[in-house]
Scaffold this motif. Structure first.
Motif, PDB file in Angstrom:
ATOM      1  N   THR A  54       0.828  -1.207   0.000  1.00 52.17           N
ATOM      2  CA  THR A  54       0.000   0.000   0.000  1.00 52.17           C
ATOM      3  C   THR A  54       0.862   1.256   0.000  1.00 52.17           C
ATOM      4  O   THR A  54       0.620   2.186  -0.776  1.00 52.17           O
ATOM      5  CB  THR A  54      -0.953  -0.005   1.210  1.00 52.17           C
ATOM      6  OG1 THR A  54      -1.762  -1.183   1.147  1.00 52.17           O
ATOM      7  CG2 THR A  54      -1.851   1.217   1.210  1.00 52.17           C
ATOM      8  N   SER A  55       1.890   1.293   0.837  1.00 54.13           N
ATOM      9  CA  SER A  55       2.786   2.458   0.893  1.00 54.13           C
ATOM     10  C   SER A  55       3.527   2.649  -0.422  1.00 54.13           C
ATOM     11  O   SER A  55       3.681   3.776  -0.909  1.00 54.13           O
ATOM     12  CB  SER A  55       3.801   2.303   2.024  1.00 54.13           C
ATOM     13  OG  SER A  55       3.146   2.228   3.265  1.00 54.13           O
ATOM     14  N   LEU A  56       3.996   1.549  -1.004  1.00 54.26           N
ATOM     15  CA  LEU A  56       4.695   1.633  -2.284  1.00 54.26           C
ATOM     16  C   LEU A  56       3.762   2.116  -3.392  1.00 54.26           C
ATOM     17  O   LEU A  56       4.152   2.943  -4.223  1.00 54.26           O
ATOM     18  CB  LEU A  56       5.306   0.274  -2.656  1.00 54.26           C
ATOM     19  CG  LEU A  56       6.563  -0.093  -1.874  1.00 54.26           C
ATOM     20  CD1 LEU A  56       6.850  -1.581  -1.993  1.00 54.26           C
ATOM     21  CD2 LEU A  56       7.746   0.713  -2.371  1.00 54.26           C
ATOM     22  N   GLU A  57       2.529   1.621  -3.411  1.00 53.18           N
ATOM     23  CA  GLU A  57       1.569   2.068  -4.431  1.00 53.18           C
ATOM     24  C   GLU A  57       1.234   3.547  -4.276  1.00 53.18           C
ATOM     25  O   GLU A  57       1.061   4.247  -5.272  1.00 53.18           O
ATOM     26  CB  GLU A  57       0.308   1.214  -4.393  1.00 53.18           C
ATOM     27  CG  GLU A  57       0.515  -0.163  -4.980  1.00 53.18           C
ATOM     28  CD  GLU A  57      -0.687  -1.073  -4.857  1.00 53.18           C
ATOM     29  OE1 GLU A  57      -1.596  -0.788  -4.039  1.00 53.18           O
ATOM     30  OE2 GLU A  57      -0.716  -2.087  -5.569  1.00 53.18           O
ATOM     31  N   LYS A  58       1.143   4.040  -3.042  1.00 50.08           N
ATOM     32  CA  LYS A  58       0.890   5.469  -2.838  1.00 50.08           C
ATOM     33  C   LYS A  58       2.035   6.310  -3.384  1.00 50.08           C
ATOM     34  O   LYS A  58       1.829   7.376  -3.946  1.00 50.08           O
ATOM     35  CB  LYS A  58       0.687   5.772  -1.351  1.00 50.08           C
ATOM     36  CG  LYS A  58      -0.672   5.378  -0.833  1.00 50.08           C
ATOM     37  CD  LYS A  58      -0.811   5.727   0.638  1.00 50.08           C
ATOM     38  CE  LYS A  58      -2.144   5.240   1.179  1.00 50.08           C
ATOM     39  NZ  LYS A  58      -2.271   5.472   2.627  1.00 50.08           N
ATOM     40  N   ALA A  59       3.261   5.855  -3.195  1.00 49.48           N
ATOM     41  CA  ALA A  59       4.431   6.608  -3.632  1.00 49.48           C
ATOM     42  C   ALA A  59       4.743   6.429  -5.110  1.00 49.48           C
ATOM     43  O   ALA A  59       5.185   7.366  -5.778  1.00 49.48           O
ATOM     44  CB  ALA A  59       5.649   6.201  -2.804  1.00 49.48           C
ATOM     45  N   LEU A  60       4.506   5.208  -5.632  1.00 51.85           N
ATOM     46  CA  LEU A  60       4.951   4.879  -6.988  1.00 51.85           C
ATOM     47  C   LEU A  60       3.818   4.685  -7.994  1.00 51.85           C
ATOM     48  O   LEU A  60       4.083   4.625  -9.187  1.00 51.85           O
ATOM     49  CB  LEU A  60       5.769   3.582  -6.967  1.00 51.85           C
ATOM     50  CG  LEU A  60       7.043   3.564  -6.139  1.00 51.85           C
ATOM     51  CD1 LEU A  60       7.619   2.163  -6.101  1.00 51.85           C
ATOM     52  CD2 LEU A  60       8.049   4.545  -6.705  1.00 51.85           C
ATOM     53  N   GLY A  61       2.609   4.509  -7.531  1.00 47.72           N
ATOM     54  CA  GLY A  61       1.551   4.077  -8.451  1.00 47.72           C
ATOM     55  C   GLY A  61       1.794   2.611  -8.768  1.00 47.72           C
ATOM     56  O   GLY A  61       2.301   1.858  -7.940  1.00 47.72           O
ATOM     57  N   SER A  62       1.477   2.203  -9.980  1.00 44.71           N
ATOM     58  CA  SER A  62       1.735   0.821 -10.394  1.00 44.71           C
ATOM     59  C   SER A  62       3.236   0.587 -10.484  1.00 44.71           C
ATOM     60  O   SER A  62       3.979   1.452 -10.930  1.00 44.71           O
ATOM     61  CB  SER A  62       1.097   0.549 -11.757  1.00 44.71           C
ATOM     62  OG  SER A  62      -0.292   0.676 -11.673  1.00 44.71           O
ATOM     63  N   TYR A  63       3.661  -0.597 -10.062  1.00 46.19           N
ATOM     64  CA  TYR A  63       5.077  -0.935 -10.114  1.00 46.19           C
ATOM     65  C   TYR A  63       5.239  -2.445 -10.263  1.00 46.19           C
ATOM     66  O   TYR A  63       4.333  -3.212  -9.962  1.00 46.19           O
ATOM     67  CB  TYR A  63       5.816  -0.451  -8.855  1.00 46.19           C
ATOM     68  CG  TYR A  63       5.388  -1.178  -7.600  1.00 46.19           C
ATOM     69  CD1 TYR A  63       6.026  -2.337  -7.203  1.00 46.19           C
ATOM     70  CD2 TYR A  63       4.331  -0.716  -6.824  1.00 46.19           C
ATOM     71  CE1 TYR A  63       5.632  -3.029  -6.062  1.00 46.19           C
ATOM     72  CE2 TYR A  63       3.932  -1.390  -5.680  1.00 46.19           C
ATOM     73  CZ  TYR A  63       4.575  -2.541  -5.309  1.00 46.19           C
ATOM     74  OH  TYR A  63       4.185  -3.221  -4.192  1.00 46.19           O
ATOM     75  N   VAL A  64       6.414  -2.856 -10.740  1.00 43.44           N
ATOM     76  CA  VAL A  64       6.790  -4.269 -10.754  1.00 43.44           C
ATOM     77  C   VAL A  64       8.241  -4.366 -10.300  1.00 43.44           C
ATOM     78  O   VAL A  64       9.036  -3.465 -10.526  1.00 43.44           O
ATOM     79  CB  VAL A  64       6.607  -4.960 -12.135  1.00 43.44           C
ATOM     80  CG1 VAL A  64       5.154  -5.095 -12.496  1.00 43.44           C
ATOM     81  CG2 VAL A  64       7.369  -4.249 -13.224  1.00 43.44           C
ATOM     82  N   VAL A  65       8.553  -5.484  -9.661  1.00 44.19           N
ATOM     83  CA  VAL A  65       9.894  -5.722  -9.121  1.00 44.19           C
ATOM     84  C   VAL A  65      10.530  -6.879  -9.872  1.00 44.19           C
ATOM     85  O   VAL A  65       9.880  -7.880 -10.141  1.00 44.19           O
ATOM     86  CB  VAL A  65       9.806  -6.056  -7.612  1.00 44.19           C
ATOM     87  CG1 VAL A  65      11.166  -6.468  -7.069  1.00 44.19           C
ATOM     88  CG2 VAL A  65       9.241  -4.879  -6.844  1.00 44.19           C
ATOM     89  N   SER A  66      11.807  -6.720 -10.178  1.00 41.20           N
ATOM     90  CA  SER A  66      12.588  -7.804 -10.769  1.00 41.20           C
ATOM     91  C   SER A  66      13.980  -7.753 -10.149  1.00 41.20           C
ATOM     92  O   SER A  66      14.766  -6.841 -10.434  1.00 41.20           O
ATOM     93  CB  SER A  66      12.686  -7.642 -12.283  1.00 41.20           C
ATOM     94  OG  SER A  66      13.502  -8.657 -12.834  1.00 41.20           O
ATOM     95  N   GLY A  67      14.254  -8.717  -9.281  1.00 34.82           N
ATOM     96  CA  GLY A  67      15.559  -8.741  -8.625  1.00 34.82           C
ATOM     97  C   GLY A  67      15.801  -7.458  -7.861  1.00 34.82           C
ATOM     98  O   GLY A  67      15.001  -7.066  -7.025  1.00 34.82           O
TER      99      GLY A  67
END
Length: 135
Positions: A54-67
């Protein structure tokens, strides 16, 4: 072909697909750091990231992680640091603004055009499979 020069129709399956993006997009790539270092097993990284979803989505919007990379459509104004508890230990998630790289995806994207863009498309597809439990 058969003896008379005529062949027969067969069905083929391929693991290639056509991808239509619909619009040009600028994706921002940042270095992702999680401390302590022993948390750098891929499954643990995703579990730790989920604790701050939730915190990451508030700061970044949509995101994906790879390594050790995080991709988002949001350009950061400043570096981000989140603290969480994972399996009884404090973990720190850091995203450094100074590591920003822009990846431009266009509606004419082709696999051969850009290795970074190709990697990003693969990461997005893996994330979609992960979140929907598709195999």
């Amino acid at each position: 072909p058969a003896q008379n020069g005529q062949g027969s129709q067969i069905s083929l399956m391929s693991n290639q697909y056509r991808l239509t993006l619909g619009q040009n997009a600028c994706v921002y790539q940042y270095v992702l750091d999680i401390k302590p270092d022993e948390f750098w097993e891929a499954s643990r990284v995703h579990e730790i990231i989920r604790t701050k979803k939730t915190s990451l989505e508030k700061a970044l919007g949509s995101y994906v992680v790879s390594g050790k990379t995080i991709y988002t459509l949001t350009e950061l104004d400043e570096s981000l640091v989140f603290t969480t508890v994972f399996r009884g230990e404090t973990a720190k998630i850091s995203i450094d603004k100074d590591t920003q790289t822009q990846v431009h995806l266009t509606d004419s994207f082709q696999n051969k055009d850009n290795d970074v863009a190709q990697n990003l498309i693969n990461v997005i597809l893996k994330q979609a499979f992960r979140e929907t439990n598709l195999k």
